[in-house]
Design a protein around this motif. Sequence first.
Motif, PDB file in Angstrom:
ATOM      1  N   PHE A 195       0.985  -1.121  -0.004  1.00 12.11           N
ATOM      2  CA  PHE A 195       0.102  -0.165   0.014  1.00 12.11           C
ATOM      3  C   PHE A 195       1.018   1.172  -0.068  1.00 12.11           C
ATOM      4  O   PHE A 195       1.650   1.455   1.088  1.00 12.11           O
ATOM      5  CB  PHE A 195      -0.883   0.081   1.270  1.00 12.11           C
TER       6      PHE A 195
ATOM      7  N   GLU B 131     -10.529   6.168   7.387  1.00  9.03           N
ATOM      8  CA  GLU B 131      -9.454   5.547   6.916  1.00  9.03           C
ATOM      9  C   GLU B 131      -9.575   4.213   6.599  1.00  9.03           C
ATOM     10  O   GLU B 131      -9.004   3.589   5.625  1.00  9.03           O
ATOM     11  CB  GLU B 131      -8.095   5.840   8.037  1.00  9.03           C
TER      12      GLU B 131
ATOM     13  N   THR C  31      -8.891   2.187   3.204  1.00  5.05           N
ATOM     14  CA  THR C  31      -8.131   0.803   3.144  1.00  5.05           C
ATOM     15  C   THR C  31      -8.712  -0.277   2.508  1.00  5.05           C
ATOM     16  O   THR C  31      -8.421  -1.060   1.957  1.00  5.05           O
ATOM     17  CB  THR C  31      -7.501   0.751   4.531  1.00  5.05           C
TER      18      THR C  31
ATOM     19  N   CYS D  21       2.736  -2.605   4.414  1.00  2.88           N
ATOM     20  CA  CYS D  21       2.391  -1.477   4.636  1.00  2.88           C
ATOM     21  C   CYS D  21       3.414  -0.766   5.703  1.00  2.88           C
ATOM     22  O   CYS D  21       4.151  -1.056   6.270  1.00  2.88           O
ATOM     23  CB  CYS D  21       1.030  -1.507   5.457  1.00  2.88           C
TER      24      CYS D  21
ATOM     25  N   LEU E  40      -6.104  -1.294   9.994  1.00  7.39           N
ATOM     26  CA  LEU E  40      -5.468  -2.079   8.835  1.00  7.39           C
ATOM     27  C   LEU E  40      -6.052  -3.447   8.845  1.00  7.39           C
ATOM     28  O   LEU E  40      -6.202  -4.225   7.852  1.00  7.39           O
ATOM     29  CB  LEU E  40      -3.918  -1.923   9.198  1.00  7.39           C
TER      30      LEU E  40
ATOM     31  N   THR F 226      -8.423  -4.750   5.799  1.00  6.14           N
ATOM     32  CA  THR F 226      -7.974  -5.456   4.755  1.00  6.14           C
ATOM     33  C   THR F 226      -8.392  -6.822   4.726  1.00  6.14           C
ATOM     34  O   THR F 226      -8.822  -7.822   3.800  1.00  6.14           O
ATOM     35  CB  THR F 226      -6.343  -5.768   4.980  1.00  6.14           C
TER      36      THR F 226
END
Length: 524
Positions: free
Chosen positions: A227, A306, A310, A327, A368, A372
Amino acid sequence: MCGIIACIGVADPLLGPRMLDAIGHRGEDERRIERIGEQCLLGISRLSIVDARGGSQPLHDPARRLHLVCNGEIYNHRSLRDDLSHEFDFSSDSDSEVILALFRKYGAACAGFLDGMFAFVVYDELTGDFLACRDRYGIKPLYYARTRRAWYFASEAKAFAVLDEDIEAFDLIEPGAQVVCSTLQRWHERAAPRAKSVPSAAMVRALLEASVEKHLMVDQHIGVGTFLSGGIDSSIVTALCAKYRPETTAFTVGVPGSPDIAAAQRVCEHLAIPHVIRWLELDEARALLPDAVRHTESFNPALVLEGLMTMLLAKAAREAGVKVVLCGEGADEIFAGYGVFLNKSPDAFGRCMRLALDNIHNTECLRLDRATMAYSLEARVPFLDPALVEYVTNLPMASLLGTSAGQVVEKMILRQSCEDLLPGEIVWRSKMGFYHASGILPVIQAVEDEIPDQDFEACRQAYPAARLRDKFSMFLFMHWQALFGAFAGEHAFEKFGAYPVLQEVFDNREAMFSGTGETEPALA
């Protein structure tokens, strides 16, 4: 990388599938639930990265006394396997299997031998003992719920929404902590920074290179990407990935004309690697907000927004055939990239850094992981390598916050360590605020324009524990409330709405800080 569940004290064959259904998005390659005796269920939705064919879980020791489900990666599993192979008959090449060997030899002290990101549950069928453990920085999540008759564990809190009995206790297992036979205890304590490391850009570079190479542990056929935001952290990770895997693809999200997009393009041109840009469509972003709330399990604006961005990156990566991405998360916490680190005495600076790192499991790692795993994508964070963290967090403040042309430059030693990797305009590029650079501001404004003032005030009065500070927070909270109800009661904000360390800044409307640490102009 997977979604795991464990029920200890009950073995209801109907409950396991319902819990696993709630987190099935975390692994699309295999789904298994096993009943272990009369008192245990273990389940997994597996995303296979290492030993895709032979690493099915739950895993069992040769005597089928010990049973394991694990989410994560153990980067030192080969050396551990070599050390333990004379006393443990390994049945697979799975990195997770070393946990069984370590548990049989060392019991609850086994986690101290592991280098990786992990959350696991081991069950001893003979004694009924169990161990539920989380990695030292909380990169991988693990929650527990306790009722009168049982303990339940899961990768996400939403798995507990299907329980049909009163929950007496619910929480996440803290980083470096574990539940041992109903007792919460710590297996890892981080020492207070002592500024004992000798500053060396070469040492930073060596540790970074070793970490990135280690984090590229995958089966040969697995696609790997990064990323790439265009900032220094993700640019360094991308450059080092490209060094070891020239076929690495970088993924960027944003709006046309964004300086971040231009910087990311410059990085990929310099490295001569493929670059996928996921353009942000505002109508799409608005429509995805409820999904972002569901996956992040949060109503905090920074985490949700965010998280949404993501999620778009994760979807693009999976569509491109990538299963693992590296990342830049963790760099702001250890190299002092946040605005809150500025203008501090050395002692206050050290305390602030410790707070940021101690809470990363509830901020950057949470966002995160959930975003993901919403698309069954494994995200890895080389900046949270234990050796790198130990060295950098003990550097003196002057090596992290430098000056250039009379301006404070954050992450000074990190920039110096990688000057040869990237163009100078990337190495010394100033940090940009998430809200403006991402182009997400019109989405916030559109949502707030839809909510009448009287509805906002009524909601604030009805849910004081949610600490709603604006209409956008209210919008997110109402979607969270519809999904989770009164799940956390009066502690809803602390468990699902706060952004640790930076929440006081969020509450001050004179400034906004994104989860990546940039100071923003007021939104209102």
